[in-house]
Design an enzyme around this catalytic site. Structure first.
Site, short mmCIF file in Angstrom:
data_model
loop_
_atom_site.label_atom_id
_atom_site.label_comp_id
_atom_site.label_asym_id
_atom_site.label_seq_id
_atom_site.Cartn_x
_atom_site.Cartn_y
_atom_site.Cartn_z
N CYS A 292 0.82 -1.22 0.00
CA CYS A 292 0.00 0.00 0.00
C CYS A 292 0.85 1.27 0.00
CB CYS A 292 -0.95 -0.01 1.19
SG CYS A 292 -0.14 -0.30 2.78
N GLU A 391 -4.44 3.40 -7.73
CA GLU A 391 -3.49 2.44 -7.19
C GLU A 391 -3.48 1.21 -8.08
OE1 GLU A 391 -2.43 0.79 -2.80
OE2 GLU A 391 -4.49 0.45 -3.46
#
Length: 488
Positions: A292, A391
């Site tokens: 992440c 992302e």
């Protein structure tokens, strides 16, 4: 350190009340390295979740874990950490076999990091909590801390054991029980993790594991009335759904570590180009970009941009993809075909939108069978492109240039995410100005990536999350506080 996957034995069920139990429909689990079926797990139902949570609640009430001396809890957690160290070889093989973590990384980093995380939170047990506060002279003001009871935790697939320690360490040290749902993609190593906790002296039932899909077992965990707090690491979309469900089913506090799109802001005074490039490469290729915090947006001052990009391209050419059970492997596979398709589609779309692939943009050719995506640099990008905006969770780095300091800071700011950032400069004033301006929960200066300083909390701003993992903040988030005023 090499091992043969066929020689590894592991448990495949839920872990409830100190033992492994099976039953129900099964979910096939694939090895990321070669896509072969390595085993199956039971698909947890509402009934299984209820059993796990009720068992944890009963264990919490009858064991005295939440009311015993904090030092007693700390001793159990220290013994657990020592057992994790003693079984590092076994656990590293389990982690490598069922995840994207190469065995050398699992053995040398993930497992020592996991045990040290447990030790850190063990030492929080009697260091933080309640307080005596100033009041008028004929009264006594106290702030008492107490555990919630049963904490529900949902962990991701990218670092199974270390992420489990982030959840279990603070919850158990604060006196709670915990029910963990690992990812159905990486479910096996955490069972052995839990078995060693019981062997260390943790009362059976205080740490239960429910296997299954997030949409079923995870959702049932969030809804359960005996779950008093939720901790989740995963996508921003799923985190928002969990937050909503937590509000609807008991107004439960949540800790959410969610997605990121971290900038690496490089000024022309950053110093040695090769050293800076090495930090950038590590930031977007570690675990094949499946983290992440991955630093996937390079924002570099124009004066050094060409030299830095050339050096990055040269460095990423040396990776050796391969099976995670081979010591020579230094580049991880993507978790599965679905993720591989997602990464490749994002790159292709950005190229169609006008981006230029300076390297990569396709898969390594290997004889292993998994999905290994080449480190990819995309230039000529803008903020409207998917590769910059979303992302990707793969080894893809976008490149943007700037001239003036203010321009670089504006590019670094992301409209959705704010998990982490890297700033590379030899000017401490410039570094601190950037730190103040960048909206992110963590800023690394002249480095990229976490250290073993567990006292530093991690967590995001904006769509990257709510609350903190690690640090005293994570421990204290597993306590609730009661104000007491005594007149005398």
């Amino acid at each position: 350190m090499n091992f043969e996957p066929e020689n590894i034995r592991f448990s495949t069920g839920h872990f409830i009340g100190g033992r492994v139990i099976g039953g129900g429909a099964m979910i096939d689990v694939l090895r990321p390295s070669d896509g072969q079926i390595m085993g199956g797990i039971p698909d947890g139902t509402d009934a299984v979740v209820d059993h796990a949570v009720t068992n944890a609640h009963e264990a919490w009430k009858t064991s005295g874990w939440g009311t015993c001396s904090p030092r007693d809890r700390a001793r159990v957690l220290h013994r657990w950490a020592d057992l994790l160290d003693a079984h590092v070889g076994e656990l590293a093989q389990l982690e490598a076999l069922g995840s994207t973590r190469p065995v050398k990384d699992a053995h040398g980093f993930d497992l020592p990091f996991t045990s040290e995380c447990i030790r850190f939170f063990a030492e929080c047990a009697d260091k933080f909590g309640g307080d005596a506060v100033p009041t008028k002279s004929d009264s006594l003001g106290l702030v008492l801390s107490e555990p919630y009871g049963v904490v529900g935790a949902i962990a991701p697939w990218n670092f199974p054991l270390s992420m489990a320690s982030w959840k279990c360490g603070p919850a158990l040290a604060a006196g709670n029980a915990i029910v963990l749902k690992p990812s159905e993609l990486t479910p096996f190593s955490v069972i052995r993790f839990a078995e060693l906790a019981v062997e260390a002296g943790l009362p059976p039932g205080l740490f239960n594991i429910v296997q299954g899909r997030g949409s079923e077992a995870g959702a049932a965990l969030v809804r359960h009335p005996l779950i008093r707090k939720i901790s989740f690491t995963g996508s921003t979309m799923t985190g928002a759904a969990i937050m909503s469900e937590s509000a609807r089913h008991g107004t439960k506090p949540v800790t959410l570590e969610l997605g990121g799109k971290s900038p690496q802001l490089v000024y022309d005074d950053a110093g040695d180009i090769a050293a800076v490039a090495s930090r950038i490469v590590k930031g977007f290729t570690s675990n094949a970009g499946q983290a992440c915090v991955s630093g996937t947006r390079l924002i570099v001052q124009r004066g050094i941009a060409e030299r830095l990009v050339n050096e990055i391209v040269a460095q990423v050419s040396h990776f050796k993809p391969g099976a995670t059970w081979r010591e020579a492997t230094n580049f991880a596979p993507l978790i599965n075909e679905r993720q591989a398709n997602k990464v490749h589609a994002s790159v292709r779309l950005s190229v169609e939108q006008g981006a230029t692939a300076l390297c990569g943009g396709d898969f390594f050719q290997t004889d292993v069978g998994g999905y290994f995506y080449r480190p990819t640099l995309l230039a000529d990008v803008n903020g409207g492109m998917e590769a910059v905006r979303e992302e990707i969770f793969g080894p893809v780095l976008t490149v943007q240039t700037f001239d003036e300091e203010e321009e670089g800071l504006l590019l670094a700011d992301h409209p959705t995410y704010g998990l982490a950032a890297g700033v590379h400069t030899q000017d401490i004033g410039r570094a601190l100005r950037a730190t103040r301006r960048i909206q992110a929960g963590t800023v690394w200066i002249n480095r990229f990536g976490r250290t073993w300083d567990f006292i530093l909390p991690t967590g995001g701003f904006k769509g990257s999350g709510l609350g903190k993992d690690l640090g005293r903040q994570a421990f204290e988030a597993n306590l609730r506080y009661k104000s007491v005023l005594v007149d005398f």
